[in-house]
Design an enzyme around this catalytic site. Structure first.
Site, PDB file in Angstrom:
ATOM      1  CG  HIS A 287      -1.957  -1.013   1.243  1.00  0.00           C
ATOM      2  ND1 HIS A 287      -3.052  -0.932   2.062  1.00  0.00           N
ATOM      3  CD2 HIS A 287      -2.109  -2.162   0.524  1.00  0.00           C
ATOM      4  CE1 HIS A 287      -3.840  -1.966   1.865  1.00  0.00           C
ATOM      5  NE2 HIS A 287      -3.285  -2.732   0.928  1.00  0.00           N
TER       6      HIS A 287
ATOM      7  CD  GLU B 119      -1.903   4.242   3.245  1.00  0.00           C
ATOM      8  OE1 GLU B 119      -3.073   4.464   3.615  1.00  0.00           O
ATOM      9  OE2 GLU B 119      -1.612   3.437   2.333  1.00  0.00           O
TER      10      GLU B 119
ATOM     11  CB  CYS C 182      -6.491  -0.381   5.225  1.00  0.00           C
ATOM     12  SG  CYS C 182      -4.790  -0.999   5.182  1.00  0.00           S
TER      13      CYS C 182
ATOM     14  CB  CYS D 173      -2.006   1.673   6.132  1.00  0.00           C
ATOM     15  SG  CYS D 173      -1.616   0.840   4.572  1.00  0.00           S
TER      16      CYS D 173
END
Length: 149
Positions: free
Chosen positions: A52, A54, A82, A85
């Site tokens: 992801h 992040e 999420c 993250c």
């Protein structure tokens, strides 16, 4: 001291991610020296469900700085992180989190599990939401609308 948003840089990363066929999310980490790292989602490209924006931005910033913690650094991300993250943000000790669009389906900050509100969460960043939310929401909405055609 004047606040300077870096959400435009995060949005540029999100747009690039969408262009690669990834869910269009972008992230930027900023410190006293300016932008330290930028990333967009790369889960499909890297065949890595943890890739992801992040997480990639945190990994890159830690590598550049030669440290595992990012105390005093800010993270700008186009979509509410999420739970995975959010946990990474906490573990990295990010000082401030700025995010654009809320994510009612998969968010982990203001939605769903609300990771930072748990007693087991060792560090809670300052959180600022809704920064550039309309543009982030439109980018994601259009991305998924085009996938359904």
């Amino acid at each position: 001291m004047t606040f300077t948003s870096h959400m435009d840089a995060a949005m540029a990363e999100a747009i690039a991610a969408g262009g690669r066929g990834e869910v269009p999310v972008g992230a930027v980490i900023v410190g006293p020296q300016g932008v330290v790292s930028k990333a967009g989602n790369r889960t499909r490209e890297l065949n890595d469900p943890t890739a992801h924006a992040e997480v990639l931005a945190i990994r890159a910033a830690c590598q550049v700085l030669g440290q595992e913690r990012l105390s005093g650094y800010d993270l700008y991300v186009t979509l509410e992180p999420c739970p995975m993250c959010a946990a990474a943000i906490s573990n990295a000790r990010i000082g401030r989190l700025y995010y654009g669009a809320s994510d009612p389906k998969s968010g982990g900050v203001a939605q769903g599990p609300r990771v930072f509100s748990h007693a087991q969460c060792h560090h809670k960043p300052e959180v600022y939401d809704g920064i550039g939310a309309a543009a982030s929401e439109a980018l994601i909405r259009d991305f998924f609308a085009n996938r359904r055609i």
